[in-house]
Design an enzyme around this catalytic site. Structure first.
Site, PDB file in Angstrom:
ATOM      1  N   THR A   1       0.828  -1.200   0.000  1.00 50.52           N
ATOM      2  CA  THR A   1       0.000   0.000   0.000  1.00 50.52           C
ATOM      3  C   THR A   1       0.865   1.252   0.000  1.00 50.52           C
ATOM      4  OG1 THR A   1      -0.157  -0.027   2.427  1.00 50.52           O
ATOM      5  CG2 THR A   1      -1.924  -1.102   1.185  1.00 50.52           C
TER       6      THR A   1
ATOM      7  N   ASN B   1       0.291   4.874   1.383  1.00 49.22           N
ATOM      8  CA  ASN B   1      -0.656   5.555   2.257  1.00 49.22           C
ATOM      9  C   ASN B   1      -0.571   7.072   2.142  1.00 49.22           C
ATOM     10  OD1 ASN B   1      -1.157   2.969   3.059  1.00 49.22           O
ATOM     11  ND2 ASN B   1      -0.223   3.163   5.066  1.00 49.22           N
TER      12      ASN B   1
ATOM     13  N   GLU C   1      -5.436   3.789   3.068  1.00 49.27           N
ATOM     14  CA  GLU C   1      -4.425   2.878   2.540  1.00 49.27           C
ATOM     15  C   GLU C   1      -4.739   2.598   1.071  1.00 49.27           C
ATOM     16  OE1 GLU C   1      -3.132  -0.256   5.576  1.00 49.27           O
ATOM     17  OE2 GLU C   1      -5.156   0.234   6.256  1.00 49.27           O
TER      18      GLU C   1
END
Length: 207
Positions: free
Chosen positions: A53, A55, A120
């Site tokens: 991910t 973020n 995320e």
């Protein structure tokens, strides 16, 4: 005639649609905009889930819409201002930003029992190097599902992989595909690739 919606199944969620929204494109209140530098997250996306991910910080003062939308999984487009030295540097034609489809989780992730609401983002592309600190813009096109707890990690991963397929198939339609990709898309996504990042406030899109 209404568009026929294909479906699939997952162990935790049962039958799920593979397409979100009408073929003509997103309906109000979508799309939403969000932007900022990519920050490090909880460190489990790649290690535990195999789903890395990128973020973004959640700041209600910069993204006022984010406090009023339900926690859950969303999808849309991400643009990254990758340096020319990055192995995945591939800017859109006439721009300095690289465009990718994405899915994102906004919420507390009940499976991990987070105390802080997070955003995320999983960019649907295999990257050969990290890009922490790189500026990212998001055009959130729609909502896939609510967040939920799971009996085990396998169920969570299966649902996330299904979310990714929903995003891919939904964004393949011309009404959802941004023009800036240059492959027949009809949706105006110029904000994703305009100019350099200037720390602009993320806001609800008014395209």
């Amino acid at each position: 005639m209404a568009e026929e919606v294909p479906t699939g199944t997952t162990a935790a969620s049962g039958t799920r649609p593979l397409l979100i929204g009408p073929g003509s494109g997103p309906s109000p209140p979508y799309p939403y905009r969000m932007s900022g530098p990519v920050i490090s997250g909880f460190g489990r996306g790649s290690k535990e889930l195999g789903i890395p991910t990128a973020n973004l910080p959640v700041d209600n003062s910069l993204t006022p819409w984010i406090s009023s939308i339900p926690s859950g999984v969303y999808f849309g487009w991400a643009s990254l201002l990758l340096p020319s030295t990055h192995p995945n540097y591939a800017p859109a034609s006439g721009a300095t930003w690289s465009l990718f489809p994405m899915v994102m989780s906004i919420g507390y992730n009940p499976f991990y029992k987070n105390d802080t609401r997070s955003a995320e983002v999983h960019v649907l592309h295999k990257f050969d190097a990290d890009f922490y600190g790189v500026d990212m813009r998001l055009l959130v096109m729609g909502y896939i599902r609510d967040e939920k707890d799971y009996k085990g990690l396998d169920e969570l991963v299966e649902d996330i992989n299904f979310d990714c397929e929903v995003a891919r198939q939904s964004l393949q339609r011309s009404g959802w595909r941004v023009k800036e990709l240059g492959d027949g898309g009809e949706f105006e996504g110029g904000w994703l690739v305009e100019g350099e990042f200037e720390g602009e406030q993320a806001e609800k899109a008014s395209l």
